[in-house]
Design an enzyme around this catalytic site. Structure first.
Site, PDB file in Angstrom:
ATOM      1  N   CYS A  19     -36.155  46.822   8.631  1.00 35.33           N
ATOM      2  CA  CYS A  19     -36.642  46.018   7.602  1.00 35.33           C
ATOM      3  C   CYS A  19     -37.448  46.829   6.520  1.00 35.33           C
ATOM      4  O   CYS A  19     -36.945  47.560   5.331  1.00 35.33           O
ATOM      5  CB  CYS A  19     -37.425  44.793   7.768  1.00 35.33           C
ATOM      6  SG  CYS A  19     -36.594  43.690   9.027  1.00 35.33           S
ATOM      7  N   GLU A  49     -37.431  35.079   4.326  1.00 31.50           N
ATOM      8  CA  GLU A  49     -37.691  35.071   5.729  1.00 31.50           C
ATOM      9  C   GLU A  49     -38.970  35.948   5.967  1.00 31.50           C
ATOM     10  O   GLU A  49     -38.798  37.138   5.652  1.00 31.50           O
ATOM     11  CB  GLU A  49     -36.736  35.379   6.413  1.00 31.50           C
ATOM     12  CG  GLU A  49     -36.694  35.559   8.019  1.00 31.50           C
ATOM     13  CD  GLU A  49     -37.133  34.336   8.507  1.00 31.50           C
ATOM     14  OE1 GLU A  49     -36.407  33.234   8.390  1.00 31.50           O
ATOM     15  OE2 GLU A  49     -38.182  34.280   9.058  1.00 31.50           O
ATOM     16  N   ASN A 100     -43.082  43.091   2.002  1.00 29.84           N
ATOM     17  CA  ASN A 100     -42.769  44.134   2.930  1.00 29.84           C
ATOM     18  C   ASN A 100     -43.335  45.288   2.079  1.00 29.84           C
ATOM     19  O   ASN A 100     -43.796  46.392   2.990  1.00 29.84           O
ATOM     20  CB  ASN A 100     -41.236  44.240   3.036  1.00 29.84           C
ATOM     21  CG  ASN A 100     -40.726  43.447   4.173  1.00 29.84           C
ATOM     22  OD1 ASN A 100     -41.566  42.453   4.838  1.00 29.84           O
ATOM     23  ND2 ASN A 100     -39.431  43.384   4.717  1.00 29.84           N
ATOM     24  N   GLY A 160     -51.160  55.591  12.781  1.00 28.07           N
ATOM     25  CA  GLY A 160     -49.964  56.421  13.938  1.00 28.07           C
ATOM     26  C   GLY A 160     -49.089  56.982  13.286  1.00 28.07           C
ATOM     27  O   GLY A 160     -48.875  57.544  12.135  1.00 28.07           O
ATOM     28  N   LYS A 194     -35.488  49.980   4.677  1.00 30.48           N
ATOM     29  CA  LYS A 194     -34.603  49.686   3.975  1.00 30.48           C
ATOM     30  C   LYS A 194     -34.911  48.963   2.584  1.00 30.48           C
ATOM     31  O   LYS A 194     -34.669  49.155   1.437  1.00 30.48           O
ATOM     32  CB  LYS A 194     -33.462  49.328   4.550  1.00 30.48           C
ATOM     33  CG  LYS A 194     -33.611  47.404   4.700  1.00 30.48           C
ATOM     34  CD  LYS A 194     -32.201  47.099   5.249  1.00 30.48           C
ATOM     35  CE  LYS A 194     -32.388  45.544   5.607  1.00 30.48           C
ATOM     36  NZ  LYS A 194     -32.860  44.659   4.628  1.00 30.48           N
ATOM     37  N   LEU A 216     -52.886  47.674   9.690  1.00 32.67           N
ATOM     38  CA  LEU A 216     -53.929  48.884   9.208  1.00 32.67           C
ATOM     39  C   LEU A 216     -53.983  49.715  10.575  1.00 32.67           C
ATOM     40  O   LEU A 216     -54.857  50.417  10.524  1.00 32.67           O
ATOM     41  CB  LEU A 216     -55.005  48.239   8.630  1.00 32.67           C
ATOM     42  CG  LEU A 216     -55.885  48.940   7.594  1.00 32.67           C
ATOM     43  CD1 LEU A 216     -55.055  49.089   6.522  1.00 32.67           C
ATOM     44  CD2 LEU A 216     -57.089  48.199   7.330  1.00 32.67           C
ATOM     45  N   ARG A 223     -41.243  38.204  12.228  1.00 37.73           N
ATOM     46  CA  ARG A 223     -41.245  39.564  12.846  1.00 37.73           C
ATOM     47  C   ARG A 223     -40.729  39.745  14.043  1.00 37.73           C
ATOM     48  O   ARG A 223     -40.761  38.917  14.934  1.00 37.73           O
ATOM     49  CB  ARG A 223     -42.734  39.876  13.080  1.00 37.73           C
ATOM     50  CG  ARG A 223     -43.858  40.046  11.954  1.00 37.73           C
ATOM     51  CD  ARG A 223     -45.211  39.762  12.450  1.00 37.73           C
ATOM     52  NE  ARG A 223     -45.375  38.429  13.073  1.00 37.73           N
ATOM     53  CZ  ARG A 223     -46.533  37.948  13.615  1.00 37.73           C
ATOM     54  NH1 ARG A 223     -47.657  38.733  13.733  1.00 37.73           N
ATOM     55  NH2 ARG A 223     -46.544  36.734  13.933  1.00 37.73           N
ATOM     56  N   GLU A 224     -39.831  40.992  13.835  1.00 39.18           N
ATOM     57  CA  GLU A 224     -39.160  41.132  15.457  1.00 39.18           C
ATOM     58  C   GLU A 224     -40.250  41.030  16.683  1.00 39.18           C
ATOM     59  O   GLU A 224     -41.256  41.525  16.271  1.00 39.18           O
ATOM     60  CB  GLU A 224     -38.296  42.311  15.634  1.00 39.18           C
ATOM     61  CG  GLU A 224     -37.034  42.146  14.555  1.00 39.18           C
ATOM     62  CD  GLU A 224     -36.228  43.482  14.750  1.00 39.18           C
ATOM     63  OE1 GLU A 224     -36.258  44.406  15.596  1.00 39.18           O
ATOM     64  OE2 GLU A 224     -35.498  43.578  13.631  1.00 39.18           O
TER      65      GLU A 224
HETATM   66  C1  UGA Z   1     -41.403  43.077   9.199  1.00 32.09           C
HETATM   67  C2  UGA Z   1     -42.327  42.186   8.627  1.00 32.09           C
HETATM   68  O1  UGA Z   1     -43.707  42.148   9.151  1.00 32.09           O
HETATM   69  C3  UGA Z   1     -42.055  40.634   8.504  1.00 32.09           C
HETATM   70  O2  UGA Z   1     -42.714  39.845   7.823  1.00 32.09           O
HETATM   71  C4  UGA Z   1     -40.663  40.583   7.645  1.00 32.09           C
HETATM   72  O3  UGA Z   1     -40.099  39.227   7.707  1.00 32.09           O
HETATM   73  C5  UGA Z   1     -39.547  41.522   8.583  1.00 32.09           C
HETATM   74  O4  UGA Z   1     -40.320  42.859   8.387  1.00 32.09           O
HETATM   75  C6  UGA Z   1     -38.200  41.580   7.765  1.00 32.09           C
HETATM   76  O5  UGA Z   1     -38.228  41.931   6.499  1.00 32.09           O
HETATM   77  O6  UGA Z   1     -37.315  40.998   8.472  1.00 32.09           O
HETATM   78  P1  UGA Z   1     -40.792  43.843  11.448  1.00 32.09           P
HETATM   79  O7  UGA Z   1     -39.863  44.926  10.854  1.00 32.09           O
HETATM   80  O8  UGA Z   1     -40.080  42.994  12.542  1.00 32.09           O
HETATM   81  O9  UGA Z   1     -41.361  42.760  10.386  1.00 32.09           O
HETATM   82  O10 UGA Z   1     -42.139  44.625  12.028  1.00 32.09           O
HETATM   83  P2  UGA Z   1     -43.609  44.714  11.810  1.00 32.09           P
HETATM   84  O11 UGA Z   1     -44.473  44.220  12.975  1.00 32.09           O
HETATM   85  O12 UGA Z   1     -43.977  44.500  10.531  1.00 32.09           O
HETATM   86  O13 UGA Z   1     -43.864  46.456  11.913  1.00 32.09           O
HETATM   87  C7  UGA Z   1     -42.986  47.181  11.286  1.00 32.09           C
HETATM   88  C8  UGA Z   1     -43.092  48.860  11.572  1.00 32.09           C
HETATM   89  O14 UGA Z   1     -44.561  49.027  11.225  1.00 32.09           O
HETATM   90  C9  UGA Z   1     -43.313  48.973  13.059  1.00 32.09           C
HETATM   91  O15 UGA Z   1     -42.597  50.309  13.033  1.00 32.09           O
HETATM   92  C10 UGA Z   1     -44.843  49.074  13.317  1.00 32.09           C
HETATM   93  O16 UGA Z   1     -44.822  50.004  14.423  1.00 32.09           O
HETATM   94  C11 UGA Z   1     -45.371  49.743  11.963  1.00 32.09           C
HETATM   95  N1  UGA Z   1     -46.865  49.167  12.158  1.00 32.09           N
HETATM   96  C12 UGA Z   1     -47.016  48.022  11.977  1.00 32.09           C
HETATM   97  C13 UGA Z   1     -47.714  50.411  11.977  1.00 32.09           C
HETATM   98  O17 UGA Z   1     -47.243  51.682  12.117  1.00 32.09           O
HETATM   99  N2  UGA Z   1     -48.868  49.940  11.628  1.00 32.09           N
HETATM  100  C14 UGA Z   1     -49.389  48.613  11.795  1.00 32.09           C
HETATM  101  O18 UGA Z   1     -50.578  48.278  11.684  1.00 32.09           O
HETATM  102  C15 UGA Z   1     -48.275  47.524  11.774  1.00 32.09           C
END
Ligand code: UGA
Length: 438
Positions: free
Chosen positions: A265, A153, A213, A258, A268, A255, A156-157
Site C-alpha cells: 500500500c 478502505e 496513507n 527503523g 505504491k 512514529l 491494516r493488514e
Molecule cells: C496501511 C494503512 O495503515 C491502512 O490504513 C491502509 O488501509 C492500508 O495501508 C491500505 O492502503 O490498504 P498496511 O500497509 O497494512 O496499512 O500497514 P501499516 O501497519 O500501516 O504499516 C505499513 C508499513 O510501515 C510497514 O512496513 C511497517 O513496518 C511500517 N511502519 C509502520 C513503520 O516503519 N513505522 C511505524 O511506526 C509504523
C-alpha cells in the site's frame, strides 16, 4: 435489514470485506477469476494469512451466508450492492494500474439490467471514480440507473478483520441520497456503534485515502530522518518518538523508527499520488513525497551497509542471518518488504543470506535461502539482522543464540530488542537511530 452483497476481488481487502459483510448479517457472494482461490474460499479456507479471517470464513461458508464464485451471472442482478475490491498495483512509471478495475467492470456492467449501486473500495487516483461511472453506464443495459459510490478502505493488514468489523471512521463518497441510505443499511451495525461518518463527493473520497496513507508514510520518514540525525548527533530516537507521541496533536502511532515502510500500500499509493500531483501541476506535493521516498529508501541501504561494516567491510562469503521477511509482523505479505531489500543488497555484495520468517513463504529466490527456524538461520552466522519485529523475536534467548553463531553481533533494524539483555549475554547489539549502540 439483510442485503445481498457482492464483493469483486478476494485478496486481503476483498476476502476480509466479504467475510465482514456476512458477519454484519448480509447475504454475500465473493467473486474472483482464479478457480483454486474460489475453491479454497468456498471450503472456508483463506488463501492469505490474516488474523481471525479463517474463523469468519469457516463460520459463514458453513451457514451458507457467504459463498464465492467465478461467474458474474451469479451476482449481476442478484446483488443490491456490488463492492469493487480489486488491486491497483503500480505501473512502471509509478502511476496506478487500473486494469483489474476495468476488467471487472467489463465483466459486470453488461449484465446489469436493474438499478444498482456499485461501491469502489480500491485506492485510486483522483478522477478515477467519475471515469469508471461513465464506462459502467455506457456498458450497462440499466444505463444511468447504475450509480457509483466511493468508500475508501483503511484496514491494516494483520488487523484487517478488526478494522473491517470496527472501523474507526466510514467515508462515503456519494452522488445521491439514495446511495447514502443504502450504504447506511450496509453499515447499520457499525453505525449503531457510533462510528464517525464523513459524507463527501467522489473526488474527496478518493483523495482522503491517498492523503491518509501519504501522511502516515510522511510520519514514518520524518522519524527516520530524525533517527539519522540522532545517529550522528548522539540522541536516542525512540525516546524522542515517545516524547513527540505524548503530544496529542502528533500521536505515537506510525512514529516507530527503523527500516521504514513497505507493503502493498504505502509505497505504491504515495508514488501514485506523486504522479497524479505532477500531472495536475502540484509540484509541491510531489516534491514532498519524493523526500519521503528518498528517506525510506535510505534506511534500507544504510542498514545493509552498516551490516557490511560490522563484518569488516567486505560481505563476501560472510553468513548473514535475516530474521523476518514479511513487510511487517502479523502478515505473510512480502510485497516491497524492507527486510528482503536488505537481504537482496547483502546477497548482491557476496554474502550467504539465510532468512527465517514465522509466516511468509518466499517464492524461489535467486541467491538466498529461506530456513524453517531461527536456530537454522543463525547457525554459524557472522551477523544477525532483526528486520521484521515479530513478537517472538523479542523473546529470543541471547545466551542460547550466542552458542550457535560465529560472531555475537546483531543489528536491530526495528529498535524493538531489549539492549541490556543482549549486552549482558555478550552480544554487540546495534540499533539504527541510537548512537550509543554504534
Ligand atoms: C496501511 C494503512 O495503515 C491502512 O490504513 C491502509 O488501509 C492500508 O495501508 C491500505 O492502503 O490498504 P498496511 O500497509 O497494512 O496499512 O500497514 P501499516 O501497519 O500501516 O504499516 C505499513 C508499513 O510501515 C510497514 O512496513 C511497517 O513496518 C511500517 N511502519 C509502520 C513503520 O516503519 N513505522 C511505524 O511506526 C509504523
Amino acid at each position: 435489514m439483510t442485503l445481498r452483497i457482492s464483493v469483486i476481488g478476494t485478496s486481503y481487502l476483498g476476502s476480509t470485506l466479504a467475510a465482514g459483510m456476512a458477519e454484519f448479517g448480509h447475504q454475500v457472494i465473493g467473486v474472483d477469476i482464479v478457480p483454486e482461490v474460489v475453491k479454497q474460499l468456498n471450503a472456508g479456507q483463506p488463501h492469505i494469512f490474516e488474523n481471525g479471517l479463517e474463523q469468519l470464513l469457516e463460520q459463514h461458508t458453513a451457514t451458507g451466508r457467504l459463498r464465492f464464485t467465478l461467474d458474474y451471472d451469479d451476482i449481476a442482478d442478484w446483488a443490491d450492492v456490488h463492492f469493487l475490491a480489486l488491486g491497483t498495483p503500480a505501473r512502471a512509471d509509478g502511476s496506478a494500474d487500473l486494469s483489474q478495475l476495468h476488467a471487472a467492470i467489463g465483466s459486470l456492467a453488461p449484465k446489469l439490467t436493474r438499478p444498482t449501486l456499485i461501491v469502489g473500495r480500491s485506492t485510486v487516483p483522483v478522477g478515477t471514480a467519475i471515469d469508471l461511472q461513465q464506462r459502467i453506464r455506457a456498458l450497462a443495459p440499466a444505463g444511468d440507473a447504475v450509480e457509483l459510490a466511493w468508500q475508501p478502505e483503511f484496514l491494516r493488514e494483520s488487523m484487517a478483520v478488526t478494522d473491517t468489523l470496527r472501523p474507526d471512521r466510514l467515508v462515503f463518497g456519494v452522488q445521491s441520497d439514495q446511495a447514502l441510505r443504502l450504504l447506511e443499511q450496509v453499515y447499520a451495525i457499525p453505525l449503531t456503534e457510533e462510528t464517525p461518518v464523513i459524507t463527501c463527493d467522489l473526488a474527496t473520497a478518493e483523495l482522503i485515502k491517498q492523503a491518509a496513507n501519504t501522511f502516515l508514510a510522511t510520519k514514518i520518514s520524518f522519524i527516520n530522518a530524525m533517527a539519522q540525525l540522532c545517529q550522528v548527533a548522539g540522541g536516542d530516537v525512540t525516546v524522542l518518538a515517545d516524547a513527540l507521541g505524548l503530544d496529542k496533536r502528533i500521536g505515537r502511532e506510525h512514529l516507530s523508527p527503523g527500516l521504514g515502510f513497505g507493503g502493498g500500500c504505502f509505497p505504491k499509493d504515495i508514488r501514485a499520488l506523486a504522479v497524479r500531483a505532477d500531472e495536475l501541476g502540484v509540484d509541491v506535493l510531489s516534491d514532498l513525497i519524493k523526500s519521503v521516498e528518498a528517506i525510506n529508501d535510505t534506511q534500507r541501504v544504510e542498514l545493509a551497509e552498516l551490516a557490511i561494516d560490522q563484518v569488516g567491510g567486505d560481505a563476501t562469503g560472510k553468513k548473514v542471518a535475516v530474521l523476518g521477511a514479511a513487510f511487517k509482523p502479523g502478515t505473510d505479505d512480502t510485497r516491497n518488504s524492507p527486510a528482503l531489500t536488505v537481504a537482496d543488497h547483502l546477497h548482491d555484495r557476496g554474502a550467504i543470506v539465510e532468512v527465517y520468517d514465522p509466516q511468509a513463504h518466499l517464492a524461489q529466490r535467486d541467491g538466498f535461502t529461506q530456513v524453517g527456524s531461527v536456530a537454522e538461520a543463525v547457525r554459524n552466522a557472522d551477523i544477525v539482522l532483526h528486520l521484521t519485529e515479530w513478537p517472538e523475536f523479542r523473546y529470543l534467548d541471547p545466551e542460547q543464540l550466542g552458542t550457535l553463531v560465529n560472531n555475537k553481533i546483531i543489528i536491530d533494524g526495528r529498535l524493538k530488542l531489549h539492549a541490556p539483555t543482549w549486552h549482558e549475554a555478550g552480544w554487540k547489539l546495534v540499533q539504527i537511530g541510537r548512537a550509543s549502540t554504534l
